[in-house]
Design a protein around this motif. Sequence first.
Motif, mmCIF file in Angstrom:
data_model
loop_
_atom_site.group_PDB
_atom_site.id
_atom_site.type_symbol
_atom_site.label_atom_id
_atom_site.label_comp_id
_atom_site.label_asym_id
_atom_site.label_seq_id
_atom_site.Cartn_x
_atom_site.Cartn_y
_atom_site.Cartn_z
ATOM 1 N N LEU A 1 11.389 -5.739 2.127
ATOM 2 C CA LEU A 1 12.394 -5.111 2.984
ATOM 3 C C LEU A 1 12.946 -3.936 2.204
ATOM 4 N N SER A 2 13.075 -2.772 2.852
ATOM 5 C CA SER A 2 13.674 -1.649 2.133
ATOM 6 C C SER A 2 14.517 -0.790 3.065
ATOM 7 N N ASP A 3 15.449 -0.078 2.459
ATOM 8 C CA ASP A 3 16.413 0.693 3.233
ATOM 9 C C ASP A 3 16.744 1.986 2.501
ATOM 10 N N TYR A 4 16.894 3.074 3.265
ATOM 11 C CA TYR A 4 17.139 4.393 2.662
ATOM 12 C C TYR A 4 18.207 5.118 3.473
ATOM 13 N N ASP A 5 19.285 5.498 2.822
ATOM 14 C CA ASP A 5 20.383 6.206 3.484
ATOM 15 C C ASP A 5 20.613 7.551 2.835
ATOM 16 N N THR A 6 20.729 8.589 3.652
ATOM 17 C CA THR A 6 20.944 9.943 3.127
ATOM 18 C C THR A 6 22.090 10.585 3.912
ATOM 19 N N ALA B 1 7.982 -4.574 5.638
ATOM 20 C CA ALA B 1 6.538 -4.459 5.408
ATOM 21 C C ALA B 1 5.966 -5.836 5.095
ATOM 22 N N ILE B 2 4.874 -6.146 5.781
ATOM 23 C CA ILE B 2 4.214 -7.441 5.576
ATOM 24 C C ILE B 2 2.812 -7.147 5.080
ATOM 25 N N GLY B 3 2.371 -7.896 4.080
ATOM 26 C CA GLY B 3 1.056 -7.587 3.530
ATOM 27 C C GLY B 3 0.234 -8.815 3.210
ATOM 28 N N VAL B 4 -1.073 -8.661 3.345
ATOM 29 C CA VAL B 4 -2.004 -9.687 2.875
ATOM 30 C C VAL B 4 -2.945 -8.981 1.915
ATOM 31 N N ASN B 5 -3.042 -9.505 0.691
ATOM 32 C CA ASN B 5 -3.887 -8.860 -0.313
ATOM 33 C C ASN B 5 -5.028 -9.779 -0.708
ATOM 34 N N PHE C 1 1.304 -4.132 7.263
ATOM 35 C CA PHE C 1 1.878 -3.657 8.506
ATOM 36 C C PHE C 1 3.337 -3.303 8.241
ATOM 37 N N GLU C 2 3.728 -2.077 8.604
ATOM 38 C CA GLU C 2 5.106 -1.611 8.353
ATOM 39 C C GLU C 2 5.847 -1.428 9.663
ATOM 40 N N ILE C 3 7.029 -2.020 9.750
ATOM 41 C CA ILE C 3 7.898 -1.744 10.899
ATOM 42 C C ILE C 3 8.963 -0.779 10.388
ATOM 43 N N ASN C 4 8.914 0.457 10.878
ATOM 44 C CA ASN C 4 9.835 1.489 10.405
ATOM 45 C C ASN C 4 10.885 1.779 11.461
ATOM 46 N N GLU C 5 12.128 1.817 11.027
ATOM 47 C CA GLU C 5 13.199 2.137 11.965
ATOM 48 C C GLU C 5 14.085 3.220 11.416
ATOM 49 N N ASN C 6 14.720 3.919 12.349
ATOM 50 C CA ASN C 6 15.608 5.004 11.972
ATOM 51 C C ASN C 6 16.939 4.756 12.689
ATOM 52 N N PRO C 7 17.679 3.748 12.235
ATOM 53 C CA PRO C 7 18.794 3.236 13.021
ATOM 54 C C PRO C 7 19.931 4.244 13.172
ATOM 55 N N ASN C 8 20.188 5.052 12.133
ATOM 56 C CA ASN C 8 21.365 5.912 12.169
ATOM 57 C C ASN C 8 21.216 7.110 13.101
ATOM 58 N N ALA C 9 19.970 7.434 13.458
ATOM 59 C CA ALA C 9 19.774 8.544 14.387
ATOM 60 C C ALA C 9 19.401 8.031 15.770
ATOM 61 N N GLY C 10 19.404 6.718 15.928
ATOM 62 C CA GLY C 10 19.055 6.128 17.214
ATOM 63 C C GLY C 10 17.603 6.382 17.578
ATOM 64 N N ALA D 1 0.816 -1.216 0.000
ATOM 65 C CA ALA D 1 0.000 0.000 0.000
ATOM 66 C C ALA D 1 0.854 1.273 0.000
ATOM 67 N N SER D 2 2.183 1.119 0.060
ATOM 68 C CA SER D 2 3.064 2.298 0.075
ATOM 69 C C SER D 2 4.258 2.038 -0.823
ATOM 70 N N ALA D 3 5.038 3.096 -1.054
ATOM 71 C CA ALA D 3 6.285 2.935 -1.808
ATOM 72 C C ALA D 3 7.354 2.440 -0.836
ATOM 73 N N PRO D 4 8.361 1.708 -1.318
ATOM 74 C CA PRO D 4 9.457 1.337 -0.417
ATOM 75 C C PRO D 4 10.147 2.605 0.091
ATOM 76 N N VAL D 5 10.783 2.563 1.271
ATOM 77 C CA VAL D 5 11.473 3.766 1.753
ATOM 78 C C VAL D 5 12.574 4.131 0.753
ATOM 79 N N GLY D 6 12.714 5.434 0.498
ATOM 80 C CA GLY D 6 13.708 5.897 -0.472
ATOM 81 C C GLY D 6 13.170 5.998 -1.891
ATOM 82 N N PHE D 7 11.951 5.435 -2.124
ATOM 83 C CA PHE D 7 11.388 5.452 -3.477
ATOM 84 C C PHE D 7 10.176 6.377 -3.565
ATOM 85 N N GLY D 8 9.987 7.209 -2.521
ATOM 86 C CA GLY D 8 8.901 8.185 -2.543
ATOM 87 C C GLY D 8 9.345 9.433 -3.304
#
Lengths: 380, 98
Positions: A323-328, A339-343, A356-365, A150-157
């Motif tokens: 699974l997606s990852d975005y570094d800036t 992200a886990i989905g049932v369609n 259901f999306e589990i979002n983390e921001n590891p580099n900023a703690g 239901a969303s774009a992968p992180v970094g692809f918005g």
Amino acid sequence: MKIKLITLACMLGLAVSTSATAASELEKLRSEVDALNTKAKEWEEWKAPKTLVHLAGYADVGYVDTEAESGSFNVGTFSPIFHYQFSDMVMLEAELEIGIDEGGKSEVGVDYLTIDYFMNDYAALIVGKFLSPLGQFRQNLHPSWINKMASAPVGFGHDQAAPNAEVGIMVKGGFKTGNGTSNYALYVGNGPTLELEAPDEIEMIETPGLNKDGEGKKVVGGRYGLFFPEQQLDIGLSAASGETSIRQGSSGSYTYEPGRSYDALGFDFAWRVVGFDIRGEYIKQEVGDDVTSVAPTGGEWVAWYVQAAYKFNNSNWEAALRLSDYDTPHASQDRNQTAIGVNYVFSSNFIGKLNFEINENPNAGLTASDRTLVQLAYGF
Amino acid sequence: MKKQSHNTVKSIVAAVFLLATTTLLNTGFAAEKPNTEGGDAARGAKSWVDNCMRCHNARDPKELRDDQWITTTYHMRIRAGLTGQETRDIIAFLQMSN
């Protein structure tokens, strides 16, 4: 005798009048058949007229519940696509993006608008605003009835690592290569612009498809893809290079710095195997340093995702994992996401999604907000 | 300055390249040619199976009218980098199955 004669005369009269009626009936029938034939020919025209007009597109609506925020119903986007085609020579494609913002105000955007000239069987010339041909998400997967999530992968918005759109000129096409096919896209465009955050930092690379090339230096780029039908495998390599610049001020009175280097590199694949649809993509956009700039330090915006979707045999249910990852250059913007989905696939173009999306921001703690999304997407 | 002229050269090279491909590759279609002439439905069936599920769920041939399949398949030609022949074959197949 008299009676006989009268009877004969009557019968003759009757015969003459009957045959006259039959003839006029026949005449009527003939003209009806002629009229029908003409109509049928008109209908035949529908099969291959020279000018064609077609309205396609998609829309999505749903519900988003973000951790630590109230859940809300939402209208994602209504994106009508207009097609006008003349013969096998030219096609105009335009997609609008109509949405509603948080405050209820309607917004209209032009997702793409191009005039495509089919030069020959192997190449089409595409001029105008087009979706960036770098990678696969933006050009092939973003419509909500296609996207398994239901969303774009992180970094692809919008304005993240993956470029969105470009205004320029592109040659796109394909040809047979061995037991597969090659497809290619090669473009020259206005390129992106850079947005300032703090007075001396670049916040992001903006790639909405700019109608003005601020610093006057173009970006050249493209993608080369190979498709193997036997294996149902697509692979693609993308790259772009040129210059971009920092833009300041507001619309109508923008000022631009001189150019600094801009490069992009990407790799993508799609593989349909034993009922799975597996995809992945890596993209990097890079801006060079420039000592004369208000923000001398450049940086890299990098993102990747891998996604697998499985549609259960003889059922309408589909499961998806991404699974997606975005570094800036800014730790606070970095994300990684599971992200886990049932369609529920009502039909090939009408899909209900629960994610259901589990979002983390590891580099900023920091912990970014997890989200639950429900979406109904319909492509037409 | 060096950087600038380098980039101008790059733009010119790119523009010339694009124009050259346009001119060289343009075999000049007659405007009168119908968009579906020369399509082979049998070949089209194979191309359809091969190509039309690469990016999204297969769309039912009965979903659209014959004329709508023309614009749609030309649209997909651009999206997927299909050849003109594949496009005409797929249209023939879709129109036949409709």
